[in-house]
Write a protein that holds these residues in place. Structure first.
Motif, PDB file in Angstrom:
ATOM      1  N   ARG A  88     -58.778   8.329  -2.482  1.00  0.00           N
ATOM      2  CA  ARG A  88     -59.981   7.334  -2.505  1.00  0.00           C
ATOM      3  C   ARG A  88     -59.543   5.886  -2.212  1.00  0.00           C
ATOM      4  NH1 ARG A  88     -62.948   8.924  -8.196  1.00  0.00           N
ATOM      5  NH2 ARG A  88     -63.834  10.966  -7.313  1.00  0.00           N
ATOM      6  N   SER A  89     -57.989   5.764  -1.976  1.00  0.00           N
ATOM      7  CA  SER A  89     -57.485   4.731  -1.480  1.00  0.00           C
ATOM      8  C   SER A  89     -57.041   4.466  -0.113  1.00  0.00           C
ATOM      9  CB  SER A  89     -55.948   4.505  -2.152  1.00  0.00           C
ATOM     10  OG  SER A  89     -55.220   3.648  -1.568  1.00  0.00           O
ATOM     11  N   ILE A  90     -57.619   3.510   0.579  1.00  0.00           N
ATOM     12  CA  ILE A  90     -57.549   3.263   1.856  1.00  0.00           C
ATOM     13  C   ILE A  90     -55.956   3.214   2.176  1.00  0.00           C
ATOM     14  CG2 ILE A  90     -57.788   1.617   3.834  1.00  0.00           C
ATOM     15  CD1 ILE A  90     -60.635   1.249   3.038  1.00  0.00           C
ATOM     16  N   GLN A  91     -55.261   2.393   1.405  1.00  0.00           N
ATOM     17  CA  GLN A  91     -53.868   2.265   1.643  1.00  0.00           C
ATOM     18  C   GLN A  91     -52.977   3.411   1.840  1.00  0.00           C
ATOM     19  OE1 GLN A  91     -55.688   0.505  -0.747  1.00  0.00           O
ATOM     20  NE2 GLN A  91     -55.853  -1.174   0.799  1.00  0.00           N
ATOM     21  N   CYS A  92     -53.363   4.689   1.280  1.00  0.00           N
ATOM     22  CA  CYS A  92     -52.572   6.049   1.367  1.00  0.00           C
ATOM     23  C   CYS A  92     -52.535   6.400   2.744  1.00  0.00           C
ATOM     24  CB  CYS A  92     -53.064   6.847   0.311  1.00  0.00           C
ATOM     25  SG  CYS A  92     -54.376   7.666   0.620  1.00  0.00           S
ATOM     26  N   HIS A  93     -53.580   6.085   3.507  1.00  0.00           N
ATOM     27  CA  HIS A  93     -53.754   6.417   5.048  1.00  0.00           C
ATOM     28  C   HIS A  93     -52.923   5.599   5.886  1.00  0.00           C
ATOM     29  CE1 HIS A  93     -57.181   9.306   4.111  1.00  0.00           C
ATOM     30  NE2 HIS A  93     -57.477   8.430   3.287  1.00  0.00           N
ATOM     31  N   THR A  94     -51.645   6.301   6.188  1.00  0.00           N
ATOM     32  CA  THR A  94     -50.759   5.642   7.171  1.00  0.00           C
ATOM     33  C   THR A  94     -50.361   6.560   8.095  1.00  0.00           C
ATOM     34  OG1 THR A  94     -48.705   6.015   6.003  1.00  0.00           O
ATOM     35  CG2 THR A  94     -49.980   3.855   5.266  1.00  0.00           C
ATOM     36  N   LEU A  95     -49.702   6.117   9.266  1.00  0.00           N
ATOM     37  CA  LEU A  95     -49.443   7.353  10.224  1.00  0.00           C
ATOM     38  C   LEU A  95     -48.234   7.951   9.499  1.00  0.00           C
ATOM     39  CD1 LEU A  95     -49.149   8.781  12.969  1.00  0.00           C
ATOM     40  CD2 LEU A  95     -48.055   6.508  13.910  1.00  0.00           C
ATOM     41  N   GLU A  96     -47.333   7.434   8.699  1.00  0.00           N
ATOM     42  CA  GLU A  96     -46.134   8.101   8.314  1.00  0.00           C
ATOM     43  C   GLU A  96     -46.720   9.025   7.248  1.00  0.00           C
ATOM     44  OE1 GLU A  96     -42.926   7.757   9.431  1.00  0.00           O
ATOM     45  OE2 GLU A  96     -43.936   6.658  10.907  1.00  0.00           O
ATOM     46  N   ASN A  97     -47.455   8.771   6.501  1.00  0.00           N
ATOM     47  CA  ASN A  97     -48.180   9.725   5.168  1.00  0.00           C
ATOM     48  C   ASN A  97     -48.591  10.823   5.888  1.00  0.00           C
ATOM     49  OD1 ASN A  97     -47.069   8.175   3.403  1.00  0.00           O
ATOM     50  ND2 ASN A  97     -49.228   7.129   2.787  1.00  0.00           N
ATOM     51  N   HIS A  98     -49.280  10.395   6.971  1.00  0.00           N
ATOM     52  CA  HIS A  98     -50.063  11.624   7.560  1.00  0.00           C
ATOM     53  C   HIS A  98     -49.230  12.663   8.319  1.00  0.00           C
ATOM     54  CE1 HIS A  98     -54.414  11.247   6.921  1.00  0.00           C
ATOM     55  NE2 HIS A  98     -54.328   9.981   6.806  1.00  0.00           N
ATOM     56  N   ALA A  99     -48.027  11.960   8.846  1.00  0.00           N
ATOM     57  CA  ALA A  99     -47.192  12.924   9.542  1.00  0.00           C
ATOM     58  C   ALA A  99     -46.646  13.874   8.643  1.00  0.00           C
ATOM     59  CB  ALA A  99     -46.377  11.991  10.429  1.00  0.00           C
ATOM     60  N   ARG A 100     -46.177  13.196   7.529  1.00  0.00           N
ATOM     61  CA  ARG A 100     -45.249  13.765   6.607  1.00  0.00           C
ATOM     62  C   ARG A 100     -45.926  14.973   5.846  1.00  0.00           C
ATOM     63  NH1 ARG A 100     -45.450  12.200   1.327  1.00  0.00           N
ATOM     64  NH2 ARG A 100     -46.197  10.139   2.005  1.00  0.00           N
ATOM     65  N   TRP A 101     -47.234  14.473   5.618  1.00  0.00           N
ATOM     66  CA  TRP A 101     -48.216  15.801   5.131  1.00  0.00           C
ATOM     67  C   TRP A 101     -48.092  16.834   6.082  1.00  0.00           C
ATOM     68  CZ3 TRP A 101     -52.060  11.418   3.772  1.00  0.00           C
ATOM     69  CH2 TRP A 101     -51.764  11.049   2.658  1.00  0.00           C
ATOM     70  N   LEU A 102     -48.456  16.615   7.289  1.00  0.00           N
ATOM     71  CA  LEU A 102     -48.642  17.400   8.263  1.00  0.00           C
ATOM     72  C   LEU A 102     -47.088  18.311   8.512  1.00  0.00           C
ATOM     73  CD1 LEU A 102     -50.000  19.249  10.536  1.00  0.00           C
ATOM     74  CD2 LEU A 102     -49.585  17.381  12.220  1.00  0.00           C
ATOM     75  N   GLY A 103     -46.209  17.522   8.348  1.00  0.00           N
ATOM     76  CA  GLY A 103     -44.819  18.275   8.623  1.00  0.00           C
ATOM     77  C   GLY A 103     -44.343  19.206   7.458  1.00  0.00           C
ATOM     78  N   ILE A 104     -45.113  18.904   6.224  1.00  0.00           N
ATOM     79  CA  ILE A 104     -44.730  19.730   5.079  1.00  0.00           C
ATOM     80  C   ILE A 104     -45.813  20.967   5.440  1.00  0.00           C
ATOM     81  CG2 ILE A 104     -45.311  20.007   2.653  1.00  0.00           C
ATOM     82  CD1 ILE A 104     -44.737  17.152   2.085  1.00  0.00           C
ATOM     83  N   LEU A 105     -46.795  21.042   5.885  1.00  0.00           N
ATOM     84  CA  LEU A 105     -47.843  22.172   6.467  1.00  0.00           C
ATOM     85  C   LEU A 105     -46.914  22.890   7.297  1.00  0.00           C
ATOM     86  CD1 LEU A 105     -50.168  23.834   6.547  1.00  0.00           C
ATOM     87  CD2 LEU A 105     -51.186  22.370   8.297  1.00  0.00           C
ATOM     88  N   ILE A 106     -46.254  22.270   8.680  1.00  0.00           N
ATOM     89  CA  ILE A 106     -45.785  22.930   9.501  1.00  0.00           C
ATOM     90  C   ILE A 106     -44.254  23.863   9.120  1.00  0.00           C
ATOM     91  CG2 ILE A 106     -44.333  22.687  11.556  1.00  0.00           C
ATOM     92  CD1 ILE A 106     -46.246  20.324  12.264  1.00  0.00           C
TER      93      ILE A 106
END
Length: 312
Positions: A88-106
């Motif tokens: 629910r926080s806008i601040q958590c949406h950063t390019l680095e966060n999204h890339a890190r989350w995707l990297g963990i999936l990969i």
């Protein structure tokens, strides 16, 4: 090694539109976030990344065309969108966060040294490239669709859409209360009918609740409005990866895209060896030209296989 969990429930009318013989699962990607993934087929891994405000559903028609014994199509939902977690926080949406989350999936996808083919559109392009910049050995081929692969030029001007997303109060009301832009996706298309009926409803459904529709506004604000924006550094890493990549690459572009249509020239300059297919599609090219996208993936995969056999 995939450690999947059961996926969330999905309305029957959406489920029957998804690719045949698909599977769905949830993966924990850290920070109490869980990523929803749709897969179909076996063979060469093809990581298909969507952007704002869609979800893996965007690739269903491409998956229907190529998933089988030759291709393992993998279509995650970005955190905040689709059936993934919705912070629910806008601040958590950063390019680095999204890339890190995707990297963990990969890292959990059981992809061996043969690597993967990357397909990216809208924010899925930079998020995927930024994740792969930390895992460059996995990237064997690319298909780029109406996205950015680098930071803007220093003299750039933000689009009207992105300027509007930063208007105090008004942008919050329009995005959060009136469901923008997910209720207006057809306006970004060359053929508006390509997103209508149940197709349009399928994009709106995951964001129907006020508490769960933070991401469309947050991802709009993730786009740089100045060269000091936090996304610029991550986009530089995307550019570095793209410029250094010498493997098979294709660009399939919708020239009627009101958001990124004119960005093709910049993408071509960064990927000069890429084969380019221009179409009359809009922003969500997967809905209008699935055959062109599927053909590009197949050609890139064929080139990757040929290169691999030469080096053995």
């Amino acid at each position: 090694m995939i450690r999947p969990m059961l996926p969330p429930d999905m309305p029957f009318w959406i489920g029957k539109m998804l690719p045949k013989n698909h599977i769905r699962y949830i993966i924990d990607v850290g920070d109490q976030q869980q990523m929803h993934v749709m897969e179909a087929g076996q063979g060469v891994p093809v990581l298909m990344m969507h952007g704002n405000p869609t979800w893996g559903f965007l690739y269903r028609r491409i998956m229907d065309r190529i998933a089988g014994e030759a291709f393992r199509c993998i279509a995650p939902d970005l955190i905040g969108l689709g059936f993934s977690s919705k912070p629910r926080s806008i601040q958590c949406h950063t390019l680095e966060n999204h890339a890190r989350w995707l990297g963990i999936l990969i890292d959990q996808l059981d992809i061996d040294q043969e690597g993967l083919i990357f397909v990216g559109q809208d924010w899925g392009g930079p998020i995927g490239l930024r994740a792969l910049a930390d895992r460059p050995q996995l990237l064997k081929g690319m298909v780029i669709l109406n996205t950015a692969v680098a930071p803007p030029n220093p003299d750039f001007k933000p689009t009207a859409f992105h300027r509007f997303s930063r208007m105090p109060i008004l942008s919050d009301i329009i995005f959060r209360i009136f469901g923008f832009p997910q209720n207006m996706l057809h306006k970004a298309q060359g053929n508006p009918d390509s997103i209508s009926g149940n197709t349009a409803r399928a994009y709106q459904y995951p964001l129907r609740k006020f508490r769960e529709n933070v991401a469309p506004l947050a991802l709009a604000r993730m786009v740089p409005d100045t060269m000091d924006h936090p996304s610029v550094r991550g986009l530089e890493k995307c550019r570095d990866l793209a410029e250094s990549f010498t493997g098979p690459c294709e660009i399939v572009w919708g020239t009627k895209d009101p958001i990124l249509g004119r960005a093709l020239k910049r993408v071509r300059a960064i990927l000069p060896h890429a084969r380019v297919t221009e179409t009359t599609a809009g922003h969500f090219i997967q809905e209008e030209k699935p055959d062109r996208v599927a053909e590009a993936v197949a050609r890139v995969a064929g080139a990757v296989t040929a290169l691999s056999s030469q080096t053995r």
